[in-house]
Scaffold this active site. Structure first.
Site, PDB file in Angstrom:
ATOM      1  N   ALA A  29     -42.950  -9.644   2.317  1.00  0.00           N
ATOM      2  CA  ALA A  29     -41.569 -10.038   2.584  1.00  0.00           C
ATOM      3  C   ALA A  29     -41.442 -11.325   3.402  1.00  0.00           C
ATOM      4  O   ALA A  29     -40.435 -12.029   3.286  1.00  0.00           O
ATOM      5  CB  ALA A  29     -40.845  -8.898   3.289  1.00  0.00           C
ATOM      6  N   PRO A  38     -34.193 -10.824   4.733  1.00  0.00           N
ATOM      7  CA  PRO A  38     -34.968 -10.355   5.891  1.00  0.00           C
ATOM      8  C   PRO A  38     -36.215  -9.588   5.458  1.00  0.00           C
ATOM      9  O   PRO A  38     -36.237  -9.002   4.369  1.00  0.00           O
ATOM     10  CB  PRO A  38     -34.002  -9.411   6.619  1.00  0.00           C
ATOM     11  CG  PRO A  38     -32.919  -9.093   5.670  1.00  0.00           C
ATOM     12  CD  PRO A  38     -32.889 -10.156   4.614  1.00  0.00           C
ATOM     13  N   ASP A  39     -37.254  -9.609   6.312  1.00  0.00           N
ATOM     14  CA  ASP A  39     -38.402  -8.751   6.016  1.00  0.00           C
ATOM     15  C   ASP A  39     -38.080  -7.335   6.484  1.00  0.00           C
ATOM     16  O   ASP A  39     -36.921  -7.008   6.776  1.00  0.00           O
ATOM     17  CB  ASP A  39     -39.701  -9.329   6.614  1.00  0.00           C
ATOM     18  CG  ASP A  39     -39.736  -9.302   8.134  1.00  0.00           C
ATOM     19  OD1 ASP A  39     -38.814  -8.735   8.763  1.00  0.00           O
ATOM     20  OD2 ASP A  39     -40.702  -9.843   8.708  1.00  0.00           O
ATOM     21  N   PHE A  40     -39.070  -6.471   6.519  1.00  0.00           N
ATOM     22  CA  PHE A  40     -38.821  -5.068   6.859  1.00  0.00           C
ATOM     23  C   PHE A  40     -39.084  -4.781   8.330  1.00  0.00           C
ATOM     24  O   PHE A  40     -38.320  -4.072   8.978  1.00  0.00           O
ATOM     25  CB  PHE A  40     -39.712  -4.154   5.993  1.00  0.00           C
ATOM     26  CG  PHE A  40     -39.349  -4.214   4.541  1.00  0.00           C
ATOM     27  CD1 PHE A  40     -38.381  -3.383   4.025  1.00  0.00           C
ATOM     28  CD2 PHE A  40     -39.946  -5.138   3.694  1.00  0.00           C
ATOM     29  CE1 PHE A  40     -38.009  -3.444   2.689  1.00  0.00           C
ATOM     30  CE2 PHE A  40     -39.593  -5.207   2.358  1.00  0.00           C
ATOM     31  CZ  PHE A  40     -38.626  -4.367   1.854  1.00  0.00           C
ATOM     32  N   ARG A  41     -40.186  -5.307   8.870  1.00  0.00           N
ATOM     33  CA  ARG A  41     -40.680  -4.779  10.149  1.00  0.00           C
ATOM     34  C   ARG A  41     -40.621  -5.747  11.317  1.00  0.00           C
ATOM     35  O   ARG A  41     -41.056  -5.397  12.412  1.00  0.00           O
ATOM     36  CB  ARG A  41     -42.126  -4.274   9.974  1.00  0.00           C
ATOM     37  CG  ARG A  41     -42.189  -3.082   9.042  1.00  0.00           C
ATOM     38  CD  ARG A  41     -43.581  -2.539   8.830  1.00  0.00           C
ATOM     39  NE  ARG A  41     -43.522  -1.396   7.926  1.00  0.00           N
ATOM     40  CZ  ARG A  41     -43.400  -1.476   6.596  1.00  0.00           C
ATOM     41  NH1 ARG A  41     -43.370  -2.667   6.004  1.00  0.00           N
ATOM     42  NH2 ARG A  41     -43.305  -0.394   5.856  1.00  0.00           N
ATOM     43  N   ASN A 113     -42.985  -7.901  -3.093  1.00  0.00           N
ATOM     44  CA  ASN A 113     -41.554  -8.209  -3.024  1.00  0.00           C
ATOM     45  C   ASN A 113     -40.843  -7.822  -4.316  1.00  0.00           C
ATOM     46  O   ASN A 113     -41.391  -7.930  -5.408  1.00  0.00           O
ATOM     47  CB  ASN A 113     -41.360  -9.694  -2.716  1.00  0.00           C
ATOM     48  CG  ASN A 113     -41.945 -10.056  -1.365  1.00  0.00           C
ATOM     49  OD1 ASN A 113     -42.260  -9.166  -0.578  1.00  0.00           O
ATOM     50  ND2 ASN A 113     -42.102 -11.333  -1.095  1.00  0.00           N
ATOM     51  N   ASP A 115     -37.811  -9.124  -4.994  1.00  0.00           N
ATOM     52  CA  ASP A 115     -36.736 -10.119  -5.155  1.00  0.00           C
ATOM     53  C   ASP A 115     -36.953 -11.036  -6.356  1.00  0.00           C
ATOM     54  O   ASP A 115     -36.115 -11.903  -6.634  1.00  0.00           O
ATOM     55  CB  ASP A 115     -36.565 -10.947  -3.873  1.00  0.00           C
ATOM     56  CG  ASP A 115     -37.862 -11.614  -3.416  1.00  0.00           C
ATOM     57  OD1 ASP A 115     -38.675 -12.007  -4.272  1.00  0.00           O
ATOM     58  OD2 ASP A 115     -38.053 -11.745  -2.190  1.00  0.00           O
ATOM     59  N   CYS A 140     -34.655   6.691 -14.989  1.00  0.00           N
ATOM     60  CA  CYS A 140     -34.326   7.981 -14.397  1.00  0.00           C
ATOM     61  C   CYS A 140     -35.480   8.434 -13.503  1.00  0.00           C
ATOM     62  O   CYS A 140     -36.642   8.339 -13.893  1.00  0.00           O
ATOM     63  CB  CYS A 140     -34.083   9.002 -15.502  1.00  0.00           C
ATOM     64  SG  CYS A 140     -33.901  10.678 -14.865  1.00  0.00           S
ATOM     65  N   CYS A 165     -28.588  10.151 -15.197  1.00  0.00           N
ATOM     66  CA  CYS A 165     -29.300  10.010 -16.472  1.00  0.00           C
ATOM     67  C   CYS A 165     -28.474  10.661 -17.585  1.00  0.00           C
ATOM     68  O   CYS A 165     -27.851  11.707 -17.371  1.00  0.00           O
ATOM     69  CB  CYS A 165     -30.654  10.692 -16.350  1.00  0.00           C
ATOM     70  SG  CYS A 165     -31.633  10.629 -17.847  1.00  0.00           S
TER      71      CYS A 165
END
Ligand code: OAD
Length: 288
Positions: A29, A38-41, A113, A115, A140, A165
């Site tokens: 990220a 934004p990244d995660f951590r 990623n 994105d 599903c 579904c």
């Protein structure tokens, strides 16, 4: 300009001098942060520090399959609407991966990623492994049947969720094909990782905390003489000397192959391109 410690400089001079021909990239990220995602951590700015509005048991629950089912996807669908990857431009770091391909050096880029910015940057599908999937398709979560991608996108963006579904007798919840905790990775990840990592002669790890497995384990699959270059804001994946692990040996005695360029990865790739003589090529892609 970032200072390059001697191992990093030597590895890059070897790359410039044609000593590596099979470069594998691992991305996370951090390479999309300069694009506005934004990244995660990262404390404070990372996604997991900014999910209070959803009242989740833990921040990661939003990407957990059991929680998704139990909560009918309520938090995830809202977050997916906010995260939908439209209108973002690739960063210089994404374009550097494309340049590695253009120069005939890229064996494969593995990204966590979702994105799709590596694709947007022009890394071809056969050189790319989107290890945690992407928003491009939906299916599903019960019968795994694909669901029309456009309808799924529209439902999420218009808040017409949950998406159910339509297979007779199924009634499972549909979500974009991003890999949740509790789900397997795409088959392409297993196939490519077992063929590419043992053949790599240079590994470049960029913008990832190396905390999520099996992805993080790829650093351990390259040959023992393959240099591993980390471009990241902070050291990650570092081997604990008392353990058997084959993590990165940054700043450790007898380390001759692992190196880090610490700081924003866009600055790092510009410094790298200066050494490689690729700076004009990179800036031309950035301008295009
Ligand atoms: P993380 O947020 O865990 O890590 C991002 C890393 O990038 C951190 O070490 C940051 O310090 C670094 N970083 C941030 N900005 C940077 C910049 N401009 N230049 C260089 N480095 C920078 O993100 P990932 O490692 O990608 O999975 O997270 C792995 C997985 O955890 C994600 O794919 C996602 C998440 O749960 C799923 O959702 C399945």
């Amino acid at each position: 300009v970032l200072g390059l410690e001697c191992t990093a400089r030597r590895v890059l001079e070897n790359l410039r001098d044609g000593k590596y021909a099979s470069v594998v990239v691992m991305a996370g990220a951090g390479i999309s942060v300069s694009c506005g995602i934004p990244d995660f951590r990262t404390p404070g700015t990372g996604l997991y520090d900014n999910l209070q509005r959803f009242n989740l048991p833990t921040p990661e629950s939003v990407f957990e399959l059991d929680f998704f089912r139990a909560s009918k996807g309520e938090a995830f669908y809202k977050l997916a609407k906010e995260m939908w990857p439209d209108n973002f431009k690739p960063s210089p770091t994404h374009l550097f991966v494309r340049l590695l391909h253009d120069k005939g050096l890229l064996r494969r880029a593995f990204t966590q990623n979702i994105d799709t910015l590596e694709r947007v940057a022009g890394v071809p599908d056969d050189k790319l492994v989107e290890a945690h999937g992407s928003f491009a398709n939906s299916s599903c979560t019960r019968c795994r049947k694909p669901f029309d991608a456009e309808r799924s996108k529209n439902a999420i963006l218009e808040g017409k969720t949950p998406i159910m579904c339509e297979e007779p007798g199924c009634g499972g919840l549909v979500k974009p094909d991003i890999v949740f905790f509790g789900e397997g990775l795409p088959a392409k990840f297993g196939i490519c990782s077992s063929s590419d990592l043992p053949q790599a002669d240079l590994l470049i790890v960029m913008g990832t905390s190396l905390t999520v497995h099996p992805f993080a384990g790829l650093v351990e699959m390259v040959p023992p003489d393959c240099p591993r270059l980390l471009l990241n804001m902070k050291p990650v994946g570092v081997r604990i000397p008392s353990e058997e692990s084959n993590g990165l040996r940054l700043n450790q005695p007898e380390n001759w192959r692992d190196a880090m360029i610490q700081g924003p990865c866009d600055e790092a790739v510009r410094a790298i391109c200066d050494i490689l003589g690729w700076r004009e090529d990179l800036e031309a892609l950035v301008e295009s």
